[in-house]
Scaffold this active site. Structure first.
Site, PDB file in Angstrom:
ATOM      1  CE  LYS A  11      -4.059  -2.063   2.210  1.00  0.00           C
ATOM      2  NZ  LYS A  11      -5.121  -1.837   3.218  1.00  0.00           N
ATOM      3  CE1 TYR A  51      -9.502  -2.778   0.091  1.00  0.00           C
ATOM      4  CE2 TYR A  51      -8.528  -1.002  -1.189  1.00  0.00           C
ATOM      5  CZ  TYR A  51      -8.394  -2.068  -0.323  1.00  0.00           C
ATOM      6  OH  TYR A  51      -7.158  -2.438   0.142  1.00  0.00           O
ATOM      7  NE  ARG A  87      -7.246 -13.833   6.017  1.00  0.00           N
ATOM      8  CZ  ARG A  87      -7.751 -12.605   5.941  1.00  0.00           C
ATOM      9  NH1 ARG A  87      -7.507 -11.844   4.897  1.00  0.00           N
ATOM     10  NH2 ARG A  87      -8.498 -12.132   6.914  1.00  0.00           N
ATOM     11  NE  ARG A 104      -2.542  -5.671   7.304  1.00  0.00           N
ATOM     12  CZ  ARG A 104      -3.597  -6.372   6.893  1.00  0.00           C
ATOM     13  NH1 ARG A 104      -4.054  -7.362   7.624  1.00  0.00           N
ATOM     14  NH2 ARG A 104      -4.189  -6.086   5.746  1.00  0.00           N
ATOM     15  CG  ASN A 114      -3.870  -2.126   6.697  1.00  0.00           C
ATOM     16  OD1 ASN A 114      -3.754  -1.708   5.547  1.00  0.00           O
ATOM     17  ND2 ASN A 114      -4.811  -2.994   7.044  1.00  0.00           N
ATOM     18  CG  HIS A 117      -5.737  -6.176   0.022  1.00  0.00           C
ATOM     19  ND1 HIS A 117      -6.903  -6.232   0.742  1.00  0.00           N
ATOM     20  CD2 HIS A 117      -5.878  -7.047  -1.018  1.00  0.00           C
ATOM     21  CE1 HIS A 117      -7.729  -7.093   0.150  1.00  0.00           C
ATOM     22  NE2 HIS A 117      -7.133  -7.594  -0.920  1.00  0.00           N
ATOM     23  CD  GLU A 128      -9.075  -9.391  -3.379  1.00  0.00           C
ATOM     24  OE1 GLU A 128      -7.928  -9.745  -3.034  1.00  0.00           O
ATOM     25  OE2 GLU A 128      -9.946  -9.026  -2.565  1.00  0.00           O
TER      26      GLU A 128
HETATM   27  P1  CMP Z   1      -7.613  -4.319   3.566  1.00  0.00           P
HETATM   28  O1  CMP Z   1      -7.183  -5.702   3.882  1.00  0.00           O
HETATM   29  O2  CMP Z   1      -6.972  -3.651   2.418  1.00  0.00           O
HETATM   30  O3  CMP Z   1      -9.191  -4.315   3.330  1.00  0.00           O
HETATM   31  C1  CMP Z   1     -10.009  -3.210   3.615  1.00  0.00           C
HETATM   32  C2  CMP Z   1      -9.265  -2.102   4.277  1.00  0.00           C
HETATM   33  O4  CMP Z   1     -10.059  -1.149   4.920  1.00  0.00           O
HETATM   34  C3  CMP Z   1      -8.413  -2.675   5.379  1.00  0.00           C
HETATM   35  O5  CMP Z   1      -7.362  -3.407   4.854  1.00  0.00           O
HETATM   36  C4  CMP Z   1      -8.031  -1.420   6.159  1.00  0.00           C
HETATM   37  O6  CMP Z   1      -6.867  -0.809   5.660  1.00  0.00           O
HETATM   38  C5  CMP Z   1      -9.222  -0.516   5.877  1.00  0.00           C
HETATM   39  N1  CMP Z   1      -9.964  -0.307   7.108  1.00  0.00           N
HETATM   40  C6  CMP Z   1     -10.619  -1.217   7.834  1.00  0.00           C
HETATM   41  N2  CMP Z   1     -11.160  -0.629   8.910  1.00  0.00           N
HETATM   42  C7  CMP Z   1     -10.841   0.676   8.862  1.00  0.00           C
HETATM   43  C8  CMP Z   1     -11.102   1.797   9.690  1.00  0.00           C
HETATM   44  N3  CMP Z   1     -11.823   1.665  10.819  1.00  0.00           N
HETATM   45  N4  CMP Z   1     -10.610   2.996   9.315  1.00  0.00           N
HETATM   46  C9  CMP Z   1      -9.899   3.121   8.170  1.00  0.00           C
HETATM   47  N5  CMP Z   1      -9.594   2.077   7.333  1.00  0.00           N
HETATM   48  C10 CMP Z   1     -10.065   0.881   7.695  1.00  0.00           C
END
Ligand code: CMP
Length: 140
Positions: A11, A51, A87, A104, A114, A117, A128
């Site tokens: 990311k 998303y 994961r 992470r 984070n 993904h 995906e």
């Molecule tokens: P990802 O695995 O990319 O899938 C969805 C993403 O939404 C997740 O990782 C987080 O980065 C993001 N996400 C989930 N919860 C929150 C939150 N409360 N605030 C901001 N981003 C979020």
């Protein structure tokens, strides 16, 4: 256990901090092989489409803006039980909850920023992967 594939995104918080190699090394050390990789700057259409399942969530706008903010590296990873293995090495979505030694825990900044993904199932991995890669771009 079968050799399978999963989809990964390094990311914007990671590309901004020049951590593409560091993240990839952690994936490789976990037994995953990068069989496709490209650095792209996501369009709004791509970020909203990718998303789309989160469209109704309060963080959707923030998530889309973040994913478009800097380049990302999209990858196809291959290995035994690749979805679960990825994961495991990624750790929990919120770095505060992630186990030590995970990507992470070691590298992520927040639940939004984070670092990576990863697909949550083999079914979603196939969807995906097809979202970003043509079959001929994947070389196992
Ligand atoms: P990802 O695995 O990319 O899938 C969805 C993403 O939404 C997740 O990782 C987080 O980065 C993001 N996400 C989930 N919860 C929150 C939150 N409360 N605030 C901001 N981003 C979020």
């Amino acid at each position: 256990m079968a050799v399978t594939r999963t989809f990964s995104i390094i990311k914007p918080d990671a590309t901004r901090r020049n951590l593409t190699g560091a993240v990839t090394k952690m994936l490789e050390d976990a037994g995953l092989r990068v069989v496709a990789s490209k650095r792209i700057h996501m369009t709004r259409e791509q970020a909203e489409g990718f998303y789309g399942v989160h469209r109704e969530r309060p963080f959707f706008g923030e998530l889309v803006d973040f994913m478009m903010s800097e380049p990302v590296v999209v990858q196809v990873l291959e290995g035994e039980d690749a979805v679960a293995k990825n994961r495991e090495v990624m750790g929990a979505t919120n770095p505060a909850d992630a186990a030590s030694g995970t990507i992470r825990k070691e590298l992520a900044l927040s639940i939004g920023e984070n670092t990576v993904h990863g697909s949550d199932s083999e079914e979603n991995a196939a969807i995906e992967i097809a979202f970003f890669f043509k079959p001929e771009e994947i070389v196992g």
